[in-house]
Motif scaffolding. Structure first.
Motif, short mmCIF file in Angstrom:
data_model
loop_
_atom_site.label_atom_id
_atom_site.label_comp_id
_atom_site.label_asym_id
_atom_site.label_seq_id
_atom_site.Cartn_x
_atom_site.Cartn_y
_atom_site.Cartn_z
N LEU A 359 0.84 -1.20 0.00
CA LEU A 359 0.00 0.00 0.00
C LEU A 359 0.87 1.24 0.00
N LYS A 360 0.56 2.15 -0.89
CA LYS A 360 1.33 3.38 -1.02
C LYS A 360 0.39 4.57 -1.12
N LYS A 361 0.94 5.72 -1.25
CA LYS A 361 0.14 6.93 -1.35
C LYS A 361 -0.80 6.84 -2.55
N GLY A 362 -2.08 7.07 -2.28
CA GLY A 362 -3.08 7.02 -3.34
C GLY A 362 -3.68 5.65 -3.58
N THR A 363 -3.21 4.64 -2.83
CA THR A 363 -3.74 3.29 -3.03
C THR A 363 -4.45 2.77 -1.79
N CYS A 364 -4.61 3.60 -0.75
CA CYS A 364 -5.27 3.18 0.48
C CYS A 364 -6.21 4.29 0.91
N THR A 365 -7.51 4.00 0.97
CA THR A 365 -8.50 5.02 1.29
C THR A 365 -9.41 4.53 2.41
N LEU A 366 -9.28 5.17 3.59
CA LEU A 366 -10.19 4.92 4.69
C LEU A 366 -11.37 5.88 4.65
N GLN A 367 -11.11 7.07 4.14
CA GLN A 367 -12.14 8.11 4.10
C GLN A 367 -11.83 9.06 2.95
N THR A 368 -12.86 9.46 2.22
CA THR A 368 -12.64 10.36 1.09
C THR A 368 -12.63 11.82 1.51
N GLU A 369 -13.21 12.12 2.67
CA GLU A 369 -13.23 13.49 3.16
C GLU A 369 -12.41 13.57 4.44
N SER A 370 -11.95 14.78 4.77
CA SER A 370 -11.04 14.93 5.89
C SER A 370 -11.74 14.84 7.24
N ARG A 371 -13.05 15.08 7.27
CA ARG A 371 -13.77 15.07 8.55
C ARG A 371 -14.81 13.95 8.59
N ASP A 372 -15.40 13.80 9.78
CA ASP A 372 -16.47 12.83 10.00
C ASP A 372 -16.04 11.40 9.68
N VAL A 373 -14.82 11.08 10.05
CA VAL A 373 -14.33 9.72 9.86
C VAL A 373 -14.98 8.82 10.90
N ASN A 374 -15.36 7.61 10.50
CA ASN A 374 -16.02 6.69 11.41
C ASN A 374 -15.05 5.98 12.34
N PHE A 375 -13.79 5.97 11.98
CA PHE A 375 -12.81 5.24 12.77
C PHE A 375 -12.38 6.06 13.98
N TRP A 376 -11.99 5.36 15.03
CA TRP A 376 -11.65 6.00 16.29
C TRP A 376 -10.22 6.53 16.27
N CYS A 377 -10.02 7.55 17.05
CA CYS A 377 -8.68 8.10 17.25
C CYS A 377 -7.96 7.26 18.32
N PRO A 378 -6.64 7.21 18.25
CA PRO A 378 -5.80 7.78 17.20
C PRO A 378 -5.69 6.83 16.02
N LEU A 379 -5.52 7.38 14.83
CA LEU A 379 -5.28 6.57 13.65
C LEU A 379 -3.83 6.08 13.66
N PRO A 380 -3.55 4.95 13.03
CA PRO A 380 -2.18 4.41 13.10
C PRO A 380 -1.16 5.35 12.49
N SER A 381 -0.08 5.54 13.22
CA SER A 381 0.97 6.45 12.75
C SER A 381 1.89 5.81 11.73
N ASN A 382 1.88 4.49 11.65
CA ASN A 382 2.79 3.80 10.72
C ASN A 382 2.17 3.58 9.35
N ALA A 383 0.99 4.16 9.10
CA ALA A 383 0.34 4.03 7.78
C ALA A 383 -0.16 5.40 7.32
N PRO A 384 0.75 6.35 7.12
CA PRO A 384 0.32 7.70 6.74
C PRO A 384 -0.41 7.75 5.41
N TYR A 385 -0.12 6.82 4.52
CA TYR A 385 -0.80 6.79 3.22
C TYR A 385 -2.26 6.42 3.35
N CYS A 386 -2.65 5.83 4.48
CA CYS A 386 -4.06 5.47 4.71
C CYS A 386 -4.81 6.54 5.48
N THR A 387 -4.11 7.50 6.05
CA THR A 387 -4.76 8.53 6.86
C THR A 387 -4.83 9.86 6.13
N GLU A 388 -4.78 9.78 4.82
CA GLU A 388 -4.96 10.96 3.98
C GLU A 388 -6.12 10.72 3.03
#
Length: 474
Positions: A359-388
């Motif tokens: 998984l790389k930048k642009g190939t992992c999508t948890l949320q299409t918008e920056s807000r109202d994410v359903n997942f709980w904080c904190p998001l994993p720090s070792n997968a920055p490509y999935c938290t954008e």
């Protein structure tokens, strides 16, 4: 001669008839056909009228003794009696015009032609008209590919009679009607690939016979009006099932994932398909792609106890999939594309997501918008490509993880039940209740027993007051 130029397909008929009788005459007819439609083969052999037409780039011939054919474009090395076995219009010929495809003109090749591929449409070449039923008489045909885009009418059911047909590709935006069940009636046939993409007028259901054919490995009918449901019984050894942007309904049958060869399951934008996520497909040893985007498929992503290294694409976006991402998500070790945005997934995103190296930048999508994410904080720090988001913005996480559960109580100690008076206290609300209750009871007693019926105060209350007054007077 002018009549022949006006009827290029008539010239093709003469050409094909000659190919069986005598290769030299066949090549002469082929050159005449090329001249009639203003076409030129790009090989050097085309300019040499003495060379064999088997050296043309878009023609394939077979040596009579089965010996290897010369390289493409080479006029030497062909032996007398070579037969034409393939016509494949691609980039080797420049076309000036085109016409219809009368099937009767192909009959002289009935015993030799193994592949007919008219190529894709272009500004100068686009065969049109209906698909001739005579194609069913090309008994040696193994591959039929008609992707010129302007064929109209219905699919001839006679094509199901072809005993050697392995690959049938019909891509045209003008074909209509339904898919004839006869295409899959021959249990002794050899059909392995059925592609009906882009036929936006093609409707009806997919014949259930196709899902029982012992040779069929690929079905693709994306961007059609195919409707109905997928059959519950599937015994065909399917590798690819691609039904994108169709009107199918119902659920994904479990039988589909029990086969040993399934590689791709694509129901993208088939927004009437529902049911639950086929968990057996997710753990299949051969699966490489699952795309259920914009469907109503629900269910949860199962926890895996073994790696699924071949799965490259998992797209569940805009579906009804719920639950949480399992801690074993890293078992999808071969993932190169993951999309779970706009689903009902929630909860903690496991740190193991960062262990998926593909998984790389642009190939992992948890949320299409920056807000109202359903997942709980904190998001994993070792997968920055999935938290954008797809636009590169960092996802703003607003839902904190739930508090940890309360600690387990220690074993019971009798001494803990003895409480000192100094540490004992009651809630303020309870104390206030007792005070008001006592005051109300005293006032009631005073009214009922403090005075007699004459108002002289003969009750206990009056006597108490009188005694007090007498003592004060003395």
């Amino acid at each position: 001669l002018r009549e022949l130029y006006a009827q290029p397909m008539f010239i093709l008929s003469s050409l094909l008839c000659a190919l069986v009788a005598s290769p030299p005459e066949a090549c002469k007819a082929l050159r005449g056909f090329y001249d009639a439609i203003g076409a030129k083969d790009k090989s050097p052999s085309f300019k040499d009228t003495s060379s064999t037409c088997c050296a043309f780039l878009d023609v394939r011939c077979t040596q009579p003794d089965g010996s290897p054919s010369p390289p493409l474009g080479q006029k030497e090395g062909w032996k007398a009696g070579a037969t034409l076995t393939k016509i494949k219009f691609r980039g080797g010929t420049e076309f000036g015009s085109s016409g219809t495809l009368p099937g009767a003109l192909l009959l002289p090749l009935a015993g030799t032609l193994e592949s007919l591929d008219l190529g894709k449409s272009s500004a100068h070449r686009s065969f049109s008209g209906t698909l001739p039923a005579e194609l069913a008489q090309l008994t040696a045909l193994q591959k039929l590919s008609l992707t010129t885009g302007k064929f109209s009418g219905t699919i001839p059911h006679q094509l199901g009679r072809l005993p050697a047909l392995e690959k049938l590709t019909l891509l045209s935006k003008s074909l209509s009607g339904t898919v004839p069940g006869e295409l899959c009636h021959r249990s002794d046939g050899s059909l392995r690939k059925l592609v009906l993409d882009d036929n936006v007028k093609l409707s009806g259901t997919l014949p259930p016979e196709c899902f029982l054919l012992p040779t069929l490995e690929e079905i693709s009918a994306k961007k059609t009006r195919i409707s109905g449901t997928l059959p519950s019984k599937i015994t065909a050894p399917l590798r690819l099932l691609i039904l994108e942007e169709v009107s199918l309904s119902g659920s994904v049958p479990e039988e589909l994932c029990k086969g040993e060869k399934l590689e791709e399951l694509v129901l993208r934008r088939a927004n009437r398909v529902s049911g639950t996520l086929p968990t057996e497909c997710l753990s299949h040893d051969t699966i490489t792609k699952i795309d259920l985007k914009r469907t109503k498929v629900g269910g949860t992503i199962p926890s895996l106890d073994k790696a699924v290294p071949k799965l490259k694409t998992l797209d569940l976006s805009n579906s009804d999939v719920s639950g949480t991402l399992p801690d074993s998500v890293d078992m999808f070790s071969g993932l190169e594309y993951l999309a779970v945005d706009r689903t009902k997934l929630y909860g903690t995103v496991p740190e193991s997501l960062g262990d998926i190296r593909g998984l790389k930048k642009g190939t992992c999508t948890l949320q299409t918008e920056s807000r109202d994410v359903n997942f709980w904080c904190p998001l994993p720090s070792n997968a920055p490509y999935c938290t954008e988001t797809s636009s590169g913005e960092t996802i703003v996480c607003s839902v904190m993880s739930p508090p940890p559960p309360p600690p387990v109580e220690d074993a019971y100690d009798p001494a803990d039940s003895v409480a000192s008076f100094d540490s004992w206290s009651l809630p303020q609300e309870l104390v206030l209740f007792f005070v008001l209750a006592a005051a109300s009871a005293a006032l009631t007693w005073w009214v009922e027993f403090g005075y007699d019926d004459d108002g002289e105060g003969s009750g206990f209350g009056s006597r108490v007051v009188g005694a007090i007054n007498s003592t004060a007077a003395a």
